[in-house]
Design a protein around this motif. Sequence first.
Motif, PDB file in Angstrom:
ATOM      1  N   GLN A  94      -0.862   0.189   6.070  1.00  0.00           N
ATOM      2  CA  GLN A  94      -1.971  -0.360   5.307  1.00  0.00           C
ATOM      3  C   GLN A  94      -2.551  -1.557   6.056  1.00  0.00           C
ATOM      4  O   GLN A  94      -1.915  -2.108   6.952  1.00  0.00           O
ATOM      5  CB  GLN A  94      -1.515  -0.788   3.907  1.00  0.00           C
ATOM      6  CG  GLN A  94      -1.013   0.359   3.053  1.00  0.00           C
ATOM      7  CD  GLN A  94      -0.765  -0.032   1.604  1.00  0.00           C
ATOM      8  OE1 GLN A  94      -0.827   0.813   0.726  1.00  0.00           O
ATOM      9  NE2 GLN A  94      -0.479  -1.297   1.341  1.00  0.00           N
ATOM     10  N   CYS A  96      -4.101  -4.558   4.300  1.00  0.00           N
ATOM     11  CA  CYS A  96      -4.523  -5.319   3.126  1.00  0.00           C
ATOM     12  C   CYS A  96      -5.434  -6.473   3.542  1.00  0.00           C
ATOM     13  O   CYS A  96      -5.173  -7.149   4.544  1.00  0.00           O
ATOM     14  CB  CYS A  96      -3.314  -5.856   2.380  1.00  0.00           C
ATOM     15  SG  CYS A  96      -2.204  -4.561   1.774  1.00  0.00           S
ATOM     16  N   CYS A  99      -3.487  -9.716   3.959  1.00  0.00           N
ATOM     17  CA  CYS A  99      -2.145  -9.595   4.532  1.00  0.00           C
ATOM     18  C   CYS A  99      -1.728 -10.869   5.264  1.00  0.00           C
ATOM     19  O   CYS A  99      -2.448 -11.370   6.134  1.00  0.00           O
ATOM     20  CB  CYS A  99      -2.094  -8.411   5.494  1.00  0.00           C
ATOM     21  SG  CYS A  99      -0.480  -8.193   6.275  1.00  0.00           S
ATOM     22  N   ASN A 162       5.457  -0.852  -0.038  1.00  0.00           N
ATOM     23  CA  ASN A 162       4.323  -0.251  -0.742  1.00  0.00           C
ATOM     24  C   ASN A 162       4.735   1.004  -1.512  1.00  0.00           C
ATOM     25  O   ASN A 162       3.902   1.619  -2.189  1.00  0.00           O
ATOM     26  CB  ASN A 162       3.159   0.043   0.212  1.00  0.00           C
ATOM     27  CG  ASN A 162       3.489   1.054   1.301  1.00  0.00           C
ATOM     28  OD1 ASN A 162       4.311   1.954   1.127  1.00  0.00           O
ATOM     29  ND2 ASN A 162       2.827   0.919   2.457  1.00  0.00           N
ATOM     30  N   TYR A 189      -2.682  -3.686  -7.112  1.00  0.00           N
ATOM     31  CA  TYR A 189      -3.758  -4.663  -7.162  1.00  0.00           C
ATOM     32  C   TYR A 189      -4.857  -4.357  -8.169  1.00  0.00           C
ATOM     33  O   TYR A 189      -5.678  -5.223  -8.451  1.00  0.00           O
ATOM     34  CB  TYR A 189      -4.367  -4.821  -5.764  1.00  0.00           C
ATOM     35  CG  TYR A 189      -3.371  -5.358  -4.768  1.00  0.00           C
ATOM     36  CD1 TYR A 189      -2.669  -6.531  -5.020  1.00  0.00           C
ATOM     37  CD2 TYR A 189      -3.094  -4.678  -3.582  1.00  0.00           C
ATOM     38  CE1 TYR A 189      -1.740  -7.023  -4.126  1.00  0.00           C
ATOM     39  CE2 TYR A 189      -2.167  -5.166  -2.677  1.00  0.00           C
ATOM     40  CZ  TYR A 189      -1.494  -6.340  -2.957  1.00  0.00           C
ATOM     41  OH  TYR A 189      -0.566  -6.824  -2.071  1.00  0.00           O
ATOM     42  N   VAL A 200      -6.180  -2.468  -0.029  1.00  0.00           N
ATOM     43  CA  VAL A 200      -5.104  -2.209   0.940  1.00  0.00           C
ATOM     44  C   VAL A 200      -5.601  -1.494   2.188  1.00  0.00           C
ATOM     45  O   VAL A 200      -4.830  -1.266   3.125  1.00  0.00           O
ATOM     46  CB  VAL A 200      -3.949  -1.405   0.301  1.00  0.00           C
ATOM     47  CG1 VAL A 200      -3.408  -2.137  -0.914  1.00  0.00           C
ATOM     48  CG2 VAL A 200      -4.372   0.012  -0.059  1.00  0.00           C
TER      49      VAL A 200
END
Length: 357
Positions: A94, A96, A99, A162, A189, A200
């Motif tokens: 991912q 995000c 992040c 995740n 989220y 993501v």
Amino acid sequence: MIPLALAASSDSEAPFVTRLAGSEGNGAGDSRCIASSSEESLWSGPHGLLRIEHPREAVSGDVVLVRPAEGRLDRLLRSGSRHNSLLVTEQCDQLCVMCSQPPKKTHDDRFDLLRDACLLADAGMTIGITGGEPTLHRERLLDMIEDVLAARPDLSFHVLTNAQHFRREDVFRLRRPEYVKVVWGVPLYSADPLTHDRIVGKIGAYERLIDGFAHLMLAGARIELRTVLTRTTVDGIVDLADMVARDLAHVEQWSLMGLENIGFARNRWSELHVDLRDGFEPVGHALDVATLRGVRARLFNVPLCHVPEPFRHAAVASISDWKQRFGEACSTCRARSACSGFFEWHPPALLEEVTPL
């Protein structure tokens, strides 16, 4: 800020793990201090001599990974600290938008060394597992957890994931008794699939996550749900609270987490950051929805003075000690010991925007 990487040199050529056991160490993986000054310490252990550019008192009891070729060591498990996490991979599937640990394409397999470190941990320690995405290396991860808990049932793990890489055949494995000592920290989220996928950076992530929840639920796994508070997530936080209470009420905790100004979030701070002093209403509503419907909800990474008084009981002093910071004005606050404070890399201009309690 507490340094986690220190300059070091060793007789060994290969990386190794050892516990810096002071002058009394005699365990199989222990190194014993034989000399120390205010600037460095010298240790002797199963891998020969180890010189650390740090005094004995600051590192005694720590479990460290020594990398001779790089002239450094990593303090993997700090003795007496509640905040110990092992980075098992920097790979992730991912991207995000916020992040804090931007992924890399390569993977340095250190599972055997990390297993050795866990076996040397203080009694009763909870060890965090983080990435990247740890379950990209699911077999290696689960093997490590099982090996450690078989030898050290006093330990426990908290794994950030995740949850998209569990398969139906994993259900029976995750039902094994040792997994009662494992909590899976899983981000969600939005109640809207497209919004979650956009955050993501992965099409279909929401659908795969829901499948992952199903596998974990069938296994009776312990789950901590995590939601980072950004402008987008706060806009939909009440709908998400309703979904959590309706469909995921079995989770042990729902953690609403303040944004960390590092990684991808640093350059997107102005578009992501929510000042909860002015925008707490939807977060408070979400906390109420969750609590009234039996879901334990907590607020992480937010200073107490930024939280309205009726909700301060939900705020946790959550920021790891090695990256925690307070503003100068916080020195007079009576609630400081119970406050998360700020991340070390929080924007300096915002550090003094506090109201001592």
